[in-house]
Design an enzyme around this catalytic site. Structure first.
Site, short mmCIF file in Angstrom:
data_model
loop_
_atom_site.label_atom_id
_atom_site.label_comp_id
_atom_site.label_asym_id
_atom_site.label_seq_id
_atom_site.Cartn_x
_atom_site.Cartn_y
_atom_site.Cartn_z
N ASN A 1 -9.55 3.35 3.47
CA ASN A 1 -9.94 1.45 3.64
C ASN A 1 -10.67 1.68 2.59
O ASN A 1 -12.09 2.23 3.30
CB ASN A 1 -9.74 1.37 4.57
N ARG B 1 -2.47 2.01 6.87
CA ARG B 1 -2.82 3.77 6.14
C ARG B 1 -2.06 4.98 7.59
O ARG B 1 -1.46 5.95 6.59
CB ARG B 1 -4.15 4.07 6.72
#
Ligand SMILES: [Fe+3]
Ligand SMILES: [Mg+2]
Ligand SMILES: [Zn+2]
Ligand SMILES: [Zn+2]
Lengths: 329, 786
Positions: free
Chosen positions: B42, B24
């Site tokens: 996520n 990320r």
């Protein structure tokens, strides 16, 4: 032996050999025995005996046929009273052999305090049998209020055995396969009813009894663990195995815990009865001992019996299929 | 402002190993750099991304995501969708969401160079902190309790981050952005040194220094590491190593050694570039290296390691040494303190799984260890060190655990595709289990030998934990066909449809799966023991797999193992079995006193010999086998190399090692019948070996000729099949001489040999093969349901 199927010769055999031998001769009827039993709680069992060799150190097929059935009755805590005997004889079986077996049966019955009260004999053609097959059925009376069965087994129960393990299986194999060990290993074949009755009379609160026959201690414990839904742990270090039996097992690649016995049983008793039970078992055989205990309840269908090994970690005492094929590589 | 007409919204779902690897932050940085707006989050499925920007930039974003992805990540699929603008104004990292659990749990990763630098930098706030980690390194699988991979789902949930750590954790530009196990000396786990009573002798850095002192003094130290406990001693101290052997009840089996650094490893072992790479990889496995102390190898300029060299007690009689480098900050700090290699073997009681809990360790290892170096970061599951070696110049994983598990194996989707969730329970020894959700197969870490209640518990735990992690409910169970494997009995108790997969068929399938091979293949499955379809013990099998079915097309001539499992522990019994079979085949030999001149004769008393021969003649507890592993044992005995084994494969390994530097192309005669299956008769070879022994041919030459014969047999059998893909599988192909020579000669003949790389050739790979067998359309595999 050439006595055909039934008829006159059979009658002769019965009269000349069996009637005089089996004590209650006068009263053996030709059709059925009429019994009067002192209780309405009766144990009844039957088993057939097929064994090669017919004679082995410590016993023969005859004594085995008596002990086996007497012990089956004893394992429910019953007092064995009467047996029936059925013979299937192969044509050509020497009279002498039959005579020895019959004598041995009578001796065994006397020792076990049972009477043979009815019987039957058939002769089959040569090649259709294996010398001699014997079936015995037994009736015993139950004089106690215990439920001697796997469902009575509880966590905390202590497991005792009444002597050293593995002799019967090895003794039979030695004779059958012509194996010569340093010493002659004798079968442990013996009647167990009187010991069991003694335990009951002394007030031992027996939860379960099982003789350690085919498959030995291991199979017995696995069966009980599975039907009682409990886990069991035993200590290999304390289990008595005679040195010669141990040696024979090592050579043959057998584990004594899986070898058959004919005069050994496992008793599951609650903590409070352990001392009494052990004292009685010891009075019959010094090697009687506590081998382990019921450790808990389990819903699993396997992996229930564990054994503390001679060295290191404990291992799973598993249920093995008939032929023990190697698993390790 | 940019050209509004060209602006679009791109939605992505990225699946694969994309959690806990800094994915990320990477997306955040990339999007920010390209001035894109939107968000990333996520989920347990994978990473969701939405980005808005101009079409060209978005396409370049998509391309760079794949090209520049973080080093530890793996992208399995990217789903893209072009959408209308949604009008985002910033790029942000959003909270995790849940969903179907197909995301990949990552293995544990060895300390990265950045973290390494920090723990040895006196000015860093993590100076000498043993639990330092970041998104590029540190614990994963050993701390995960549930998915998605967030701190609250790990064993770090009990440690509240200090403001500094929290700031790192929240800063998308920080290396520790969302590093779930992030910690520092202020807020994280710490060390303690315990005595046998569990009393604290020292804490923190002092505990580490005291542990190092204890090792230096020759003590046995139990150390709680990443996936469990190690038992550690000074590898140079013979008395200490011998004491460890005694207390562990492990007379001969080699111990692994942890070295402080690569330079010292190179001083004592031969290290190829591939091996060097493996030693320093993020998986950081134990690598089997050729141990070499010969003076011509050691440069006279390199000073000897301080205080002497590795004790011969570490790997007695073994030319290979299992070597690993430090893989956590704790190990780095300890090794820096010591400066010499230490034995680091699993902290367990004989066949049990490694201890993970300090109280459990204190109790179980009480008779083995002198002191305990422990910490308070719980270990979610035991994960052993992995073991690898190089084979044919490539990595071969022998024990697949830390660093490798539970990374999925991607298999070609079966056609027609029955997406039945399959659970495979593996074998009996070196057990692993697998769950399959095509195209992913999750193969568990090495569980071990299912002989002890503790191992069986661990087996059930691993199963539960894999099922929970992936919310997986099996509808089909696959197991080995051996009725006495605990794993098979467990499978049968599950009240689910059961598929019993023949052992060697599973071996071949596992190797095919790892290489993504399609039939037809000729599988050479050679191992120690596997249950055969004829209820005998197989292990020298050639299995032909076609589109429709599989067939045992050739095998070694079966002979008897007197005493069954006992024979496996005593190579001399196997030799006796071979000799008896030889006499049956060739009674003329009887008079020549076949056994009289062999080394095995003296090891039996005449009575034992008589008993064993009787057992063989009567077939009493003497099961038949066609196993090549057993053939190795038998030959090792005939050559006087080993009569009794203390660990699995010992005799076979020693037979391989005896070859040494011997180079020869000679081999022994053998014959192959024209029957189906073809029977490979080893009797001419054994007869010739006996002659070579009596002619006093040097042992290395006999050993090489034996190996060469096996290679020749493979070539001969291969000739009779119209198929170029030859699979080398089973425990025997851990043997380097055998495997490399086979590969070489097959390649010379234009075959394509395949051998194991990521999946162990031994029974640790069975579960994968079982899964594959279970996924095959039922109708076509009739053999398989035994
Ligand atoms: Fe195998
Ligand atoms: Mg019976
Ligand atoms: Zn790092
Ligand atoms: Zn902190």
């Amino acid at each position: 032996l050439a006595h055909g199927g039934g008829g006159k010769l059979m009658q002769q055999l019965l009269e000349r050999m069996f009637l005089p031998t089996f004590g209650a001769a006068k009263s053996i009827p030709h059709d059925s025995a009429v019994l009067s039993l002192p209780t309405d709680k009766i144990a009844f069992t039957t088993d057939s005996y097929v064994i090669n060799p017919l004679f082995f150190p410590g016993g023969d097929i005859g004594s085995l046929a008596i002990h086996g059935t007497v012990n089956d009755l004893a394992m429910s805590g019953a007092r064995p009273l009467y047996l029936s005997v059925g013979f299937i004889l192969e044509e050509g079986l020497p009279m002498e052999t039959l005579w020895r077996i019959v004598q041995s049966m009578q001796q065994a019955a006397e020792n076990a305090n049972v009477q043979i009260i009815t019987g039957d004999t058939k002769v089959v053609d040569r090649g259709k049998g294996d010398g001699i097959f014997i079936n015995t059925a037994g009736v015993g009376i139950v004089e106690h209020d215990l439920l001697i069965a796997p469902q009575s087994v509880e966590p905390g129960d202590v497991i005792l055995i009444n002597g050293d393990l593995g002799r019967h299986g090895i003794a039979i194999m030695a004779v059958r396969e012509g194996l010569e060990f340093e010493t002659t290993i004798e079968s442990d074949s013996a009647p167990l009813a009187s010991i069991v009755l003694e335990l009951i009379e002394a007030g031992v609160k027996i939860h379960c009894l099982r003789d350690l026959t085919r498959g030995g201690l291991s199979s017995t414990l696995n069966e009980i663990a599975a039907s009682a839904k409990v886990t069991i742990n035993i200590d290999e270090n304390v289990i008595p195995v005679r040195e010669d039996v141990q040696g024979a097992c090592e050579i043959l690649g057998f584990d004594p815990l899986y070898v058959a016995n004919e005069g050994r049983f496992a008793a599951f008793v609650p903590q409070e009865s352990v001392d009494k039970a052990l004292e009685i078992l010891r009075s019959h055989n010094e090697q009687a001992c506590i081998i382990g205990q019921v450790t808990g309840r389990s819903d699993a269908k396997m992996g229930l019996v564990t054994v503390q090994s001679l060295i290191g970690a404990s291992r799973i005492l598993d249920m093995l299929s008939g032929e023990q094929l190697p698993r390790i590589c | 402002m940019a050209d509004q007409t060209n602006r679009q919204r791109l939605s992505l779902i990225i699946r694969g190993a994309v959690q806990g690897v800094g994915f990320r932050p990477f997306i955040y940085r990339l999007a920010t750099e390209l001035a894109l707006v939107g968000w990333v989050n996520n989920s347990s499925v994978g990473v969701f991304i939405e980005v808005e920007g101009n079409r060209n930039t978005l396409e370049s974003f998509l391309e760079r995501v794949q090209r520049e992805k973080p080093p530890r990540s793996q992208i399995h699929t990217i789903e893209t969708q072009w959408l209308d603008l949604s009008g985002y104004t910033t790029f942000e990292i959003r909270h995790s969401v849940s969903g179907e659990k197909t995301a990949v749990v990552l293995p544990d990763l060895a300390t990265c160079p950045d973290c390494f630098r920090e723990i040895f930098d006196p000015h860093n706030r993590r100076y000498r902190y043993p639990f330092t980690n970041c998104t590029n390194c540190g614990p994963r699988y050993t701390i995960i309790e549930a998915l998605p991979y967030d701190r609250c789902n790990t064993t770090m949930k009990g440690f509240k981050m200090c403001p500094q750590c929290q700031a790192e954790y929240e800063n998308p530009l920080d290396r520790r952005f969302h590093a779930q196990p992030n910690a520092c000396p202020v807020c994280g786990p710490h060390l303690e040194l315990w005595n046998l009573q569990g009393e604290v002798l020292a804490a923190g850095d002092r505990a580490l220094i005291a542990a190092a002192n204890a090792i230096r003094e020759g003590k046995i130290v139990a150390i709680k590491g990443l996936g469990g406990f190690h038992l550690v001693v000074d590898a140079r101290n013979s008395a200490a190593v011998a004491e460890l052997r005694k207390r562990k009840g492990r007379p001969d089996k080699p111990f692994a050694v942890m070295y402080p650094g690569l330079d010292l490893v190179k001083e004592q072992c031969q290290v190829t570039p591939t091996e060097e790479e493996l030693l320093q990889s993020a998986e950081c496995p134990i690598v089997l290296l050729k141990f070499d102390l010969s003076p011509n190898f050691r440069s006279p300029l390199t000073p000897l390691m301080k205080g002497g060299t590795i004790s011969s007690e570490v790997a007695p009689g073994n030319p290979y040494l299992g070597v690993m480098l430090p893989y956590t900050p704790l190990h780095h700090l300890l090794m820096r303190e010591l400066g010499f290699p230490m034995v680091a073997t699993s902290g367990n009681v004989s066949d049990e799984p490694i201890c993970v809990d300090e109280l459990e360790a204190l109790q179980k290892l009480n008779q083995i260890a002198d002191v305990f170096l422990v910490h308070n970061r719980p270990i979610a599951r035991p994960v052993d060190d992995s073991v690898v070696r190089t084979m044919g110049g490539r990595e071969m994983v022998l024990r697949r655990a830390r660093g490798y598990a539970p990374f999925p194996i991607i298999i070609p989707s079966p056609t027609p595709s029955p997406l039945t969730p399959v659970l495979a329970v593996g074998g009996h020894l070196k057990n692993t289990i697998a769950i399959a959700r095509p195209p992913q197969v999750f193969l568990s870490q090495h569980i071990g030998d299912l002989e002890t209640p503790a191992a069986f518990n661990y087996f059930q735990q691993v199963m539960t934990s894999l099922r929970e992690l992936y919310e997986f409910e099996p509808e089909l169970v696959a197991c080995d066909a051996h009725p006495d494997y605990i794993s098979s009995q467990f499978a049968a108790s599950q009240n689910l449809p059961l598929i019993k997969v023949q052992h060697h068929y599973a071996h071949v399938l596992s190797c095919m799966a790892e290489h993504g091979l399609e039939p037809p293949v000729l599988g050479v499955a050679w191992d120690g023991t596997g249950y055969g379809e004829d209820e005998t013990i197989w292990g020298g099998e050639f299995i032909y797999i076609s589109e429709e079915t599989y067939q045992r097309v050739a095998h070694f001539r079966p002979w008897q193992l007197p005493g069954g499992e006992q024979a496996v522990k005593e190579p001399r019994r196997i030799a006796l079995g071979l000799l008896e079979e030889l006499l049956i085949l060739n009674p003329v030999l009887e008079g020549r006193g076949l056994i009289n001149n062999t080394p095995l004769e003296q090891t039996f008393t005449p009575q034992e010999l008589f008993l064993l021969k009787t057992m063989l003649k009567k077939g009493l507890n003497s099961p038949k086998t066609s196993s090549v592993g057993r053939l190795f044992d038998g030959v090792a005995s005939l050559l006087g190399i080993r009569q009794k084994a203390s660990f699995e494969g010992q005799a076979a390994m020693e037979l391989e090692f005896k070859i040494g530097e011997m180079i020869t192309d000679n081999y022994y005669n053998f014959s192959i019948s024209s029957s189906v299956p073809a029977i490979i008769d080893w009797s001419p070879m054994i007869t010739a070996i006996l002659k070579d022994v009596s002619d006093e041919l040097p042992l290395p030459e006999i050993c090489a000729k034996f190996h060469n014969t096996l290679v020749k047999i493979i070539l001969e059998i291969a000739k009779s099949f119209p198929c170029h893909q030859i699979i080398l599988t089973g425990g025997c192909f851990q043997n380097r001489y055998l495997t490399e020579r086979t590969i070489d000669q097959l390649q010379q003949q234009n075959y394509c040999p395949y051998w194991h790389q990521q999946i162990p050739p031994n029974d640790g790979g069975l579960a994968l093969g079982q899964v594959i067998a279970a996924l095959k359309p039922r109708v076509s595999i009739n053999h398989q349901e035994v």
